[in-house]
Design an enzyme around this catalytic site. Structure first.
Site, PDB file in Angstrom:
ATOM      1  N   CYS A 111      -2.220  49.248   4.142  1.00  0.00           N
ATOM      2  CA  CYS A 111      -3.395  49.130   5.007  1.00  0.00           C
ATOM      3  C   CYS A 111      -4.624  49.006   4.122  1.00  0.00           C
ATOM      4  O   CYS A 111      -4.762  49.749   3.149  1.00  0.00           O
ATOM      5  CB  CYS A 111      -3.507  50.355   5.908  1.00  0.00           C
ATOM      6  SG  CYS A 111      -4.924  50.306   7.013  1.00  0.00           S
ATOM      7  N   HIS A 147       0.659  48.049  14.226  1.00  0.00           N
ATOM      8  CA  HIS A 147      -0.209  48.630  13.192  1.00  0.00           C
ATOM      9  C   HIS A 147      -1.684  48.418  13.546  1.00  0.00           C
ATOM     10  O   HIS A 147      -2.493  49.351  13.487  1.00  0.00           O
ATOM     11  CB  HIS A 147       0.131  48.005  11.834  1.00  0.00           C
ATOM     12  CG  HIS A 147      -0.731  48.461  10.699  1.00  0.00           C
ATOM     13  ND1 HIS A 147      -0.255  49.181   9.638  1.00  0.00           N
ATOM     14  CD2 HIS A 147      -2.066  48.286  10.468  1.00  0.00           C
ATOM     15  CE1 HIS A 147      -1.248  49.449   8.805  1.00  0.00           C
ATOM     16  NE2 HIS A 147      -2.377  48.905   9.283  1.00  0.00           N
ATOM     17  N   GLU A 148      -2.021  47.173  13.917  1.00  0.00           N
ATOM     18  CA  GLU A 148      -3.435  46.858  14.181  1.00  0.00           C
ATOM     19  C   GLU A 148      -3.942  47.535  15.453  1.00  0.00           C
ATOM     20  O   GLU A 148      -5.062  48.041  15.479  1.00  0.00           O
ATOM     21  CB  GLU A 148      -3.657  45.348  14.244  1.00  0.00           C
ATOM     22  CG  GLU A 148      -3.329  44.586  12.964  1.00  0.00           C
ATOM     23  CD  GLU A 148      -3.942  45.168  11.702  1.00  0.00           C
ATOM     24  OE1 GLU A 148      -5.036  45.780  11.791  1.00  0.00           O
ATOM     25  OE2 GLU A 148      -3.324  45.044  10.635  1.00  0.00           O
ATOM     26  N   HIS A 188      -4.990  51.043  15.081  1.00  0.00           N
ATOM     27  CA  HIS A 188      -6.360  51.230  14.583  1.00  0.00           C
ATOM     28  C   HIS A 188      -7.358  51.390  15.730  1.00  0.00           C
ATOM     29  O   HIS A 188      -8.341  52.130  15.610  1.00  0.00           O
ATOM     30  CB  HIS A 188      -6.798  50.039  13.732  1.00  0.00           C
ATOM     31  CG  HIS A 188      -6.332  50.077  12.307  1.00  0.00           C
ATOM     32  ND1 HIS A 188      -6.716  51.048  11.417  1.00  0.00           N
ATOM     33  CD2 HIS A 188      -5.529  49.247  11.604  1.00  0.00           C
ATOM     34  CE1 HIS A 188      -6.164  50.813  10.225  1.00  0.00           C
ATOM     35  NE2 HIS A 188      -5.428  49.722  10.315  1.00  0.00           N
TER      36      HIS A 188
HETATM   37 NI    NI Z   1      -4.413  48.870   8.682  1.00  0.00          NI
END
Ligand code: NI
Length: 168
Positions: free
Chosen positions: A91, A133-134, A137
Site C-alpha cells: 500500500c 483493498h481500495e 480505504h
Molecule cells: Ni492502499
C-alpha cells in the site's frame, strides 16, 4: 499510516462536479508516479468515496492479470460466495511493507464514473482483491488490519523470494 483521515469513513462524492475531475487528475498523477495498482482519495488527503485502479505491466506487481484503468465513485460491493484466498499486498500509505491478506475471491461492484455513468462488474482474483483493498480505504481500513498471521507481514526487501506470485 497513522493519519486520522486514513481511519475515517469517507464522504460520498458528487458526480459531474469540477472538484471531482480535479481530484481524479491528482489521484492519477500520484498513482502513476508511485507505480501503484490503485489509490483511494483519502490517501491524498481528501475525504471522498473515490478510488482508481489499473494493472498493466506494473513493476511492483509482476505475474498478475491486467485490470482495466477504472475510476470508481461511490462504490458498493457485494461479495459472491464465501471463498477467500490469501495474496500479498502492499500500500502506498504503508511504504516498504508487504503482507499476506485474505480477500473474497469473487465480487460484484457497482458505482459511477466521474461523469455519472453507472459501472456494474463481476470480477474475481486480483481484480477483486484490488477493489476490496481500495474500498477498504474509504471505510478507514488499511490492509495490515486484515492480516491473520502477522508473521507474514514485513519489509519488502527482507521478504524477497518469500512472496509467492499472486494467484492469477
Ligand atoms: Ni492502499
Amino acid at each position: 499510516m497513522g493519519h486520522p483521515l486514513l481511519r475515517q469513513v469517507a464522504a460520498p462524492a458528487v458526480v459531474g462536479s469540477p472538484e471531482l475531475n480535479a481530484l481524479v487528475a491528482d489521484m492519477d498523477d500520484t498513482m502513476r508516479d508511485l507505480s501503484g495498482a490503485g489509490l483511494a482519495a483519502p490517501q491524498i488527503g481528501v475525504s471522498a468515496r473515490v478510488v482508481i485502479f489499473e494493472m498493466k505491466d506494473n513493476p511492483r506487481y509482476p505475474h498478475v492479470a491486467p485490470v482495466p484503468y477504472t475510476v470508481l465513485v461511490n462504490p458498493v460491493l457485494t461479495m459472491l460466495g464465501e471463498e477467500q484466498e490469501e495474496g500479498w499486498e502492499g500500500c502506498l500509505s504503508v511504504p516498504g511493507l508487504r503482507g499476506l491478506v485474505p480477500r473474497y475471491r469473487r465480487l460484484r461492484y457497482r458505482g459511477f464514473t466521474p461523469d455519472g455513468t453507472p459501472i456494474d462488474r463481476t470480477v474475481e482474483g486480483f481484480h477483486a482483491r484490488v477493489v476490496q483493498h481500495e474500498v477498504d480505504h474509504l471505510d478507514g481500513i488499511l490492509y495490515p488490519q486484515r492480516i491473520r498471521d502477522l508473521s507474514r507481514f514485513g519489509f519488502e526487501d527482507a521478504l524477497t523470494g518469500q512472496m509467492t506470485p499472486m494467484p492469477d
